[in-house]
Design a protein around this motif. Structure first.
Motif, PDB file in Angstrom:
ATOM      1  N   UNK A 102      -4.012  -5.967  -8.737  1.00  0.00           N
ATOM      2  CA  UNK A 102      -3.536  -6.940  -7.633  1.00  0.00           C
ATOM      3  C   UNK A 102      -4.247  -6.566  -6.229  1.00  0.00           C
ATOM      4  N   UNK A 103      -4.884  -5.445  -6.291  1.00  0.00           N
ATOM      5  CA  UNK A 103      -5.587  -5.528  -4.908  1.00  0.00           C
ATOM      6  C   UNK A 103      -6.657  -6.648  -4.305  1.00  0.00           C
ATOM      7  N   UNK A 104      -7.334  -7.074  -5.283  1.00  0.00           N
ATOM      8  CA  UNK A 104      -7.998  -8.135  -4.775  1.00  0.00           C
ATOM      9  C   UNK A 104      -7.378  -9.451  -4.149  1.00  0.00           C
ATOM     10  N   UNK A 105      -6.204  -9.695  -4.881  1.00  0.00           N
ATOM     11  CA  UNK A 105      -5.378 -10.737  -4.531  1.00  0.00           C
ATOM     12  C   UNK A 105      -4.691 -10.434  -3.211  1.00  0.00           C
ATOM     13  N   UNK A 106      -4.304  -9.101  -2.960  1.00  0.00           N
ATOM     14  CA  UNK A 106      -3.522  -8.695  -1.620  1.00  0.00           C
ATOM     15  C   UNK A 106      -4.495  -9.058  -0.791  1.00  0.00           C
ATOM     16  N   UNK A 107      -5.771  -8.542  -0.765  1.00  0.00           N
ATOM     17  CA  UNK A 107      -6.712  -8.443   0.218  1.00  0.00           C
ATOM     18  C   UNK A 107      -6.902 -10.009   0.716  1.00  0.00           C
ATOM     19  N   UNK A 108      -6.963 -10.931  -0.294  1.00  0.00           N
ATOM     20  CA  UNK A 108      -7.375 -12.312  -0.006  1.00  0.00           C
ATOM     21  C   UNK A 108      -6.101 -13.223   0.424  1.00  0.00           C
TER      22      UNK A 108
ATOM     23  N   UNK B 143       0.806  -1.132   0.197  1.00  0.00           N
ATOM     24  CA  UNK B 143      -0.103  -0.003   0.009  1.00  0.00           C
ATOM     25  C   UNK B 143       0.718   1.134   0.193  1.00  0.00           C
ATOM     26  N   UNK B 144       1.925   1.310   0.863  1.00  0.00           N
ATOM     27  CA  UNK B 144       2.782   2.563   0.895  1.00  0.00           C
ATOM     28  C   UNK B 144       3.561   2.656  -0.327  1.00  0.00           C
ATOM     29  N   UNK B 145       3.783   1.818  -1.142  1.00  0.00           N
ATOM     30  CA  UNK B 145       4.586   1.787  -2.355  1.00  0.00           C
ATOM     31  C   UNK B 145       3.427   2.566  -3.365  1.00  0.00           C
ATOM     32  N   UNK B 146       2.170   1.954  -3.399  1.00  0.00           N
ATOM     33  CA  UNK B 146       1.338   2.390  -4.255  1.00  0.00           C
ATOM     34  C   UNK B 146       1.193   4.056  -3.981  1.00  0.00           C
TER      35      UNK B 146
ATOM     36  N   UNK C 197      -1.789  -1.653 -12.202  1.00  0.00           N
ATOM     37  CA  UNK C 197      -1.311  -2.906 -11.686  1.00  0.00           C
ATOM     38  C   UNK C 197      -1.738  -2.875 -10.154  1.00  0.00           C
ATOM     39  N   UNK C 198      -2.154  -1.660  -9.478  1.00  0.00           N
ATOM     40  CA  UNK C 198      -2.578  -1.735  -8.293  1.00  0.00           C
ATOM     41  C   UNK C 198      -4.014  -2.294  -8.108  1.00  0.00           C
ATOM     42  N   UNK C 199      -4.908  -1.645  -9.103  1.00  0.00           N
ATOM     43  CA  UNK C 199      -6.371  -2.095  -9.321  1.00  0.00           C
ATOM     44  C   UNK C 199      -6.328  -3.596  -9.408  1.00  0.00           C
TER      45      UNK C 199
ATOM     46  N   UNK D 255      -0.337   9.125  -8.975  1.00  0.00           N
ATOM     47  CA  UNK D 255      -1.392   7.937  -9.627  1.00  0.00           C
ATOM     48  C   UNK D 255      -0.651   7.094 -10.495  1.00  0.00           C
ATOM     49  N   UNK D 256       0.860   6.850 -10.626  1.00  0.00           N
ATOM     50  CA  UNK D 256       1.461   5.885 -11.481  1.00  0.00           C
ATOM     51  C   UNK D 256       1.118   4.694 -10.797  1.00  0.00           C
ATOM     52  N   UNK D 257       1.030   3.652 -11.830  1.00  0.00           N
ATOM     53  CA  UNK D 257       0.733   2.304 -11.272  1.00  0.00           C
ATOM     54  C   UNK D 257      -0.593   1.967 -10.953  1.00  0.00           C
ATOM     55  N   UNK D 258      -1.734   2.927 -11.275  1.00  0.00           N
ATOM     56  CA  UNK D 258      -3.056   2.602 -10.831  1.00  0.00           C
ATOM     57  C   UNK D 258      -3.472   1.436 -11.437  1.00  0.00           C
TER      58      UNK D 258
END
Length: 612
Positions: free
Chosen positions: A94-100, A77-80, A90-92, A85-88
């Protein structure tokens, strides 16, 4: 006290069981599922560890996971946020996988364990170590040292990418760290990507390609991409990398720096790529030497332990050894994330529970890394018959060894499946493909007709421990194939002027010594020493081959083909045997010859292989 260590959910998931401070079993999930670098929860590996110790899940006192999911999620999260807004995109994604897999990882682990019969409450049994703590523990606690400097380098754990710890007795204290995004491991992975190989599996290909090139780009890398201080600490210039925000390791600025885009996997290797490989290897060597020299001077401890993915760079390891700042070096054979399972369990035992270290039987606590499944002779015969194999059974080990040594002396390519499977990425004489190192054609035959891989890839020698100094510039044991040393000058062949002026892959077919199949183009070899205590049957085979040929070593490469894990079961071995150019297979006392097999059992590997 029984502690189960688990690593999972990134790559190379594994399980290990430590009983009263001793490692009794360890295995990677990929060996059971046949999915290379399998990152899923290691259910099969856990099941094996329990069976090896004849215990159930509720007899396990603690389960130790190799990293802290919440801290890792914090870093993501801190890296994002730091780069938004760069990397949105890849963030979007990856987020479901990160949460799970990160935020609710404790629940996920509990569900997986309960499915394996861990019915007793897990709340007080489930422990979490930091990623680099697990690596450091895997290197120090099984080492033969009572005091050591421990250097861990990899891509990234939670935050740490490089860490230094001091081990004394049962204590292991982290004294400094370099944090993400500054990472030597990720720098190496960026060049793995750039040269067209797969990240987290192709780094060793770059290392093998390096001797074909010249390090002409090393000054450019040190000037532009990485700022290395005199003590080996470093920072990367993030303008050239996309791993913080994008879906690639490098970016257009990186491409422009070297004058061309990243190589696609299906494109041919050129001298340029060989020079790139030589350059990143030179930079890796430079960073490791600066770091270890500074650490040796600061702590004045004669012993060094290494772990983390960078510790699998046996070329750099050999240079650190020859540099002589540390008198003794011990490297965890499963230095990557799989070894974190061992480290987490040992960290729980010694650091969390404050239990004393145990005396090791032999030179270290890894049992030669032979920690995986074994198969009884009756079971082997039943399984082979079920697979449709035709075989003879040797009367005893002496007859088995004599038959196999004779075949090897006749330049047959032999599959060798004996004893407990190795833990870690190297085949060490338990699940190996063997050949005659004196043969000028053996390297090409094994690469192209057996392994189905790139012709430039070098092979390692397994050599009798007592003979290593007569053949190589190495004066100590190297049981885990993690040190590179040069072939002794007396064993080399002097090259002609024309041969010395060859470039790149043209160097491959020039015999440089009396053991050309294991002599790399720069006269080096990645050496495994074999003793009679750790693997007596393999030692007996080497002795028999020496008796027949005068040569105390064999070509040793992992028993698998490109894109597949090392074989685990007799059925795996038979299938690999029938899909490759192997001539003979020895499983237990069963001996199989290719010309005696049913042609209908042949497997077409070549048309189904995927890049590795």
């Amino acid at each position: 006290m029984r502690i189960l260590g688990v690593s999972a959910f990134y790559h190379d998931s594994a399980a290990a069981l430590v009983v009263d401070g001793r490692i009794v079993a360890a295995a990677q999930e990929e060996r059971f599922t046949r999915r290379k670098h399998d990152a899923r929860f290691p259910a099969n590996a856990v099941r094996y560890c329990l069976e090896a110790a004849a215990v159930g899940g509720d007899e396990i006192d603690y389960i130790a996971f190799y990293e802290k999911p919440f801290v890792k999620f914090e870093r993501l999260l801190e890296t994002y946020l730091a780069f938004a807004p760069r990397g949105y995109r890849s963030f979007a994604m990856a987020l479901p996988l990160w949460i799970r897999e990160k935020l609710f990882q404790k629940d996920l682990l509990a569900r997986e364990l309960r499915a394996l019969g861990f019915a007793r409450p897990l709340r007080d049994r489930l422990l979490f170590a930091e990623h680099h703590q697990s690596h450091a523990a895997s290197a120090y606690f099984p080492s033969p040292f009572s005091e050591a400097v421990v250097l861990t380098m990899d891509g990234v754990g939670e935050w740490a990418t490089t860490s230094v710890s001091i081990g004394r007795g049962r204590a292991l204290e982290t004294v400094r760290e370099i944090h993400f995004p500054h990472s030597l491991g990720l720098l190496c992975s960026a060049f793995t990507y750039y040269t067209g190989f797969r990240v987290n599996s192709g780094e060793y290909k770059v290392m093998g390609l390096a001797p074909y090139g010249t390090p002409r780009f090393a000054p450019q890398i040190l000037k532009t991409l990485i700022d290395v201080k005199a003590d080996g600490t470093f920072r990367l210039n993030l303008d050239y990398f996309d791993y913080c925000t994008g879906l690639r390791m490098t970016n257009a600025r990186f491409d422009a720096l070297f004058g061309r885009p990243a190589r696609r996997p299906d494109e041919p290797l050129e001298q340029f790529h060989m020079d790139i490989a030589a350059s990143i290897q030179a930079v890796t060597d430079d960073v490791l030497l600066r770091l270890t020299r500074a650490l040796a001077a600061e702590f004045t401890i004669p012993n060094l332990c290494l772990a983390g993915g960078v510790a699998l760079n046996c070329v750099a390891n050999g240079k650190v050894l020859r540099d002589g700042r540390f008198a003794n070096i011990w490297i965890q054979p499963a230095a990557g994330d799989a070894g974190g399972a061992i480290g987490a369990a040992l960290a729980a035992y010694h650091s969390h529970l404050e239990q004393p270290r145990v005396a090791h039987q032999g030179s270290d606590g890894m049992s030669g890394s032979y920690l995986g499944p074994n198969w009884a002779q009756d079971d082997i015969e039943t399984r082979l018959r079920g697979a449709g194999a035709h075989f003879e059974v040797a009367a005893d080990d002496t007859a088995l060894v004599d038959t196999v040594a004779t075949g090897l002396a006749d330049e047959l390519a032999v599959g060798w499946f004996q004893g407990r499977m190795e833990f870690g990425p190297r085949a060490l004489g338990a699940r190996s493909i063997l050949g005659d190192p004196r043969s000028p054609s053996m390297q090409k035959v094994l690469n192209l007709k057996v392994k189905f891989r790139e012709s430039f890839r070098p092979f390692a020698p397994s050599v009798l421990k007592d003979d290593v100094a007569e053949w190589f510039e190495l004066d100590r044991e190297s049981p885990y194939m993690l040190l590179v040393a040069d072939v002794s000058p007396s064993r080399r062949r002097e090259m002609t002027d024309a041969e010395q002026h060859l470039f790149g892959i043209d160097k491959l077919n020039v015999a440089r010594s009396g053991i050309p199949a294991v002599t790399h183009v720069d006269y080096s070899a990645r050496i495994q020493t074999v003793d009679a205590v750790t693997h007596p049957l393999y030692h007996q085979l080497l002795e028999a081959f020496k008796s027949k040929t005068g040569c105390p070593m064999l070509v040793n490469t992992s028993f698998n083909v490109r894109g597949e894990p090392i074989v685990c079961t007799p059925e795996d071995a038979f299938r690999c045997f029938m899909g490759t150019g192997l001539d003979m297979l020895a499983i237990g006392r069963c001996i199989l010859r290719k010309d005696q097999q049913d042609p209908a059992r042949r497997v077409d590997y070549a048309s189904t292989l995927i890049p590795d």
